[in-house]
Design a protein around this motif. Structure first.
Motif, mmCIF file in Angstrom:
data_model
loop_
_atom_site.group_PDB
_atom_site.id
_atom_site.type_symbol
_atom_site.label_atom_id
_atom_site.label_comp_id
_atom_site.label_asym_id
_atom_site.label_seq_id
_atom_site.Cartn_x
_atom_site.Cartn_y
_atom_site.Cartn_z
ATOM 1 N N ILE A 98 0.780 -1.433 -0.004
ATOM 2 C CA ILE A 98 0.021 0.133 -0.026
ATOM 3 C C ILE A 98 0.985 1.088 -0.020
ATOM 4 C CG2 ILE A 98 -2.172 -1.065 1.183
ATOM 5 C CD1 ILE A 98 -1.411 0.207 3.851
ATOM 6 N N ARG A 99 2.082 1.206 0.362
ATOM 7 C CA ARG A 99 2.970 2.061 0.267
ATOM 8 C C ARG A 99 3.106 2.735 -1.333
ATOM 9 N NH1 ARG A 99 8.093 1.077 3.838
ATOM 10 N NH2 ARG A 99 7.190 -0.139 5.294
ATOM 11 N N ASP A 100 3.011 1.667 -2.130
ATOM 12 C CA ASP A 100 3.351 2.034 -3.672
ATOM 13 C C ASP A 100 2.008 2.502 -4.371
ATOM 14 O OD1 ASP A 100 5.944 1.508 -3.459
ATOM 15 O OD2 ASP A 100 5.726 -0.613 -4.342
ATOM 16 N N ASN A 140 -7.172 -1.605 7.053
ATOM 17 C CA ASN A 140 -6.739 -2.115 8.278
ATOM 18 C C ASN A 140 -5.310 -2.484 7.905
ATOM 19 O OD1 ASN A 140 -7.147 -3.725 10.811
ATOM 20 N ND2 ASN A 140 -6.576 -5.470 9.223
ATOM 21 N N GLY A 141 -4.537 -2.272 7.145
ATOM 22 C CA GLY A 141 -3.256 -2.755 6.636
ATOM 23 C C GLY A 141 -2.329 -1.640 7.555
ATOM 24 N N GLY A 142 -1.465 -2.017 8.313
ATOM 25 C CA GLY A 142 -0.522 -1.209 8.944
ATOM 26 C C GLY A 142 0.299 -1.793 9.829
ATOM 27 N N GLY A 143 1.123 -1.106 10.251
ATOM 28 C CA GLY A 143 2.175 -1.658 11.338
ATOM 29 C C GLY A 143 3.258 -0.630 12.061
ATOM 30 N N ASP A 162 4.310 6.109 6.424
ATOM 31 C CA ASP A 162 4.073 5.817 4.844
ATOM 32 C C ASP A 162 2.918 4.446 4.871
ATOM 33 O OD1 ASP A 162 5.718 7.366 3.302
ATOM 34 O OD2 ASP A 162 7.095 5.871 2.770
ATOM 35 N N THR A 163 3.198 3.604 5.633
ATOM 36 C CA THR A 163 2.294 2.594 5.884
ATOM 37 C C THR A 163 1.148 2.910 6.279
ATOM 38 O OG1 THR A 163 4.026 1.009 6.132
ATOM 39 C CG2 THR A 163 1.796 0.217 6.446
ATOM 40 N N ASN A 164 1.098 3.534 7.627
ATOM 41 C CA ASN A 164 -0.313 3.662 8.209
ATOM 42 C C ASN A 164 -1.255 4.961 7.662
ATOM 43 O OD1 ASN A 164 -0.227 1.590 10.451
ATOM 44 N ND2 ASN A 164 1.666 2.667 10.701
HETATM 45 N N1 ADE Z 1 0.585 -4.260 6.025
HETATM 46 C C1 ADE Z 1 1.938 -3.768 6.837
HETATM 47 N N2 ADE Z 1 2.806 -3.004 5.797
HETATM 48 C C2 ADE Z 1 2.208 -3.093 4.717
HETATM 49 C C3 ADE Z 1 2.157 -2.560 3.360
HETATM 50 N N3 ADE Z 1 3.394 -1.993 2.964
HETATM 51 N N4 ADE Z 1 1.261 -2.957 2.394
HETATM 52 C C4 ADE Z 1 0.392 -3.658 2.678
HETATM 53 N N5 ADE Z 1 0.057 -4.023 3.706
HETATM 54 C C5 ADE Z 1 0.871 -3.773 4.808
#
Ligand code: ADE
Length: 335
Positions: A98-100, A140-143, A162-164
């Motif tokens: 999802i960063r791209d 919901n994607g993140g970290g 970038d991710t969240n």
């Molecule tokens: N979950 C954590 N990082 C992500 C990313 N860069 N793209 C998609 N899902 C993710």
């Protein structure tokens, strides 16, 4: 599938949803509940709604996406096992970073198995090609990783933001441009309990608070397209993958957080998925720009962050006698 959702079977028939981070924890629970509610079969002889003649149009399709193919494959397999053979619900997986945002790093065109990791543009276009519509997007994607702010490197900070934040923005923007602008839809962004700041995870606190604000901006900008944009802010939710993400700190982190919940227990992913399903559903047709805290009141209660006793605070304004005040409030000495 054993019914566990409180919502009506068939609620999400004929809908297509993308759930980022859909293979684990909260995302997996959301995908499972969407599938469960999309499995209602038209009774024999019942009228076919106009425009819903094809199998495609009758089924609920959930596209789970994340960066990690293996996890996605395992999750999709488990989800498929739960869908009864009579159900038209379908789960599809698509690795995506999802960063791209753009096609620049899009993978090769030849059909490959397993599916390649896509950019957000390529993900959205592939879902539209496969299923013909996108009714719901759940970001919901993140970290993140735990670290005192003073030790977060610029690289680590940028990766989390970038991710969240940026990843969520990419997904919202692309789904809107490619489908929802013309056809409406509903978006739910999953954020966090960052309402008292997020000491120990300042990067994700800043990014999630920004997503809370982004939710409001998009709710207004896209209202005239019939797009509702809301957020859910979970309290501390236990899942095995969430615990593993924090490596050796994980078990202690979750255990230590229990006394800080007014419920005196951790939440479970299904307590978040029901709220997400509510917000996506027609029951929330007049709700947009809202953030629902699903935290048993945790955000109103004590912070986990301990501040050691110190005397580092700047001096009080002239004329205030702090020493006298300290003396006054001293606990009576025991004999
Ligand atoms: N979950 C954590 N990082 C992500 C990313 N860069 N793209 C998609 N899902 C993710």
């Amino acid at each position: 599938m054993a019914a566990s959702s409180v919502f009506r079977p068939g609620l999400f028939n004929n809908k297509v949803a993308i759930v980022t981070g859909g293979g684990t924890g909260i995302g997996r629970a959301i995908s499972n509940e969407l599938l469960e509610l999309g499995e209602h079969r038209r009774p024999k002889g019942a009228r076919v709604p106009r425009g819903a003649q094809s199998f495609k149009a009758q089924s609920c399709c959930v596209v789970i996406s994340s960066r990690k193919l293996e996890r996605l494959e395992k999750a999709a397999e488990e989800m498929r096992e739960k869908i009864p053979p009579s159900s038209p619900a379908r789960v599809s997986l698509q690795p995506c970073n999802i960063r791209d945002e753009d096609e620049v790093s899009a993978p090769c065109r030849r059909p490959v198995l397993p599916p390649p990791s896509l950019t957000v543009k390529a993900l959205v276009s592939s879902v539209l090609k496969q299923f013909g519509r996108i009714d719901y997007l759940v970001n919901n994607g993140g970290g993140q990783f735990s670290s005192p702010a003073e030790h977060i490197s610029s690289k680590g900070w940028k990766a989390v933001v970038d991710t969240n934040l940026t990843g969520t923005f990419h997904c919202c923007k692309e789904v809107y441009a490619a489908w929802m602008k013309q056809n409406g839809g509903a978006i739910v962004n999953i954020i966090a309990d960052m309402w008292k700041g997020f000491p120990g995870m300042a990067h994700t606190g800043a990014a999630r608070a920004a997503v809370d604000n982004l939710t409001k901006s998009l709710a207004i900008e896209w209202a005239s397209s019939g797009v509702r944009v809301n957020a859910v802010a979970p309290g501390t939710i236990f899942s095995k993958t969430a615990m593993e993400n924090y490596k050796e700190l994980g078990p202690n982190l979750f255990k230590r957080s229990i006394p800080f919940s007014p419920a005196k227990r951790l939440g479970v992913p299904e307590e978040i998925s029901s709220t997400v399903c509510f917000l996506l559903s027609p029951a929330a047709s007049y709700i947009s720009g809202a953030t629902l805290k699903v935290d048993a009141g945790q955000s109103l209660y004590r912070s986990m962050w301990e501040i050691p006793d110190h005397e580092a605070w700047p001096a009080a304004p002239e004329g205030e006698n702090l020493e006298a005040l300290r003396e006054l409030l001293k606990p009576p000495s025991k004999l």
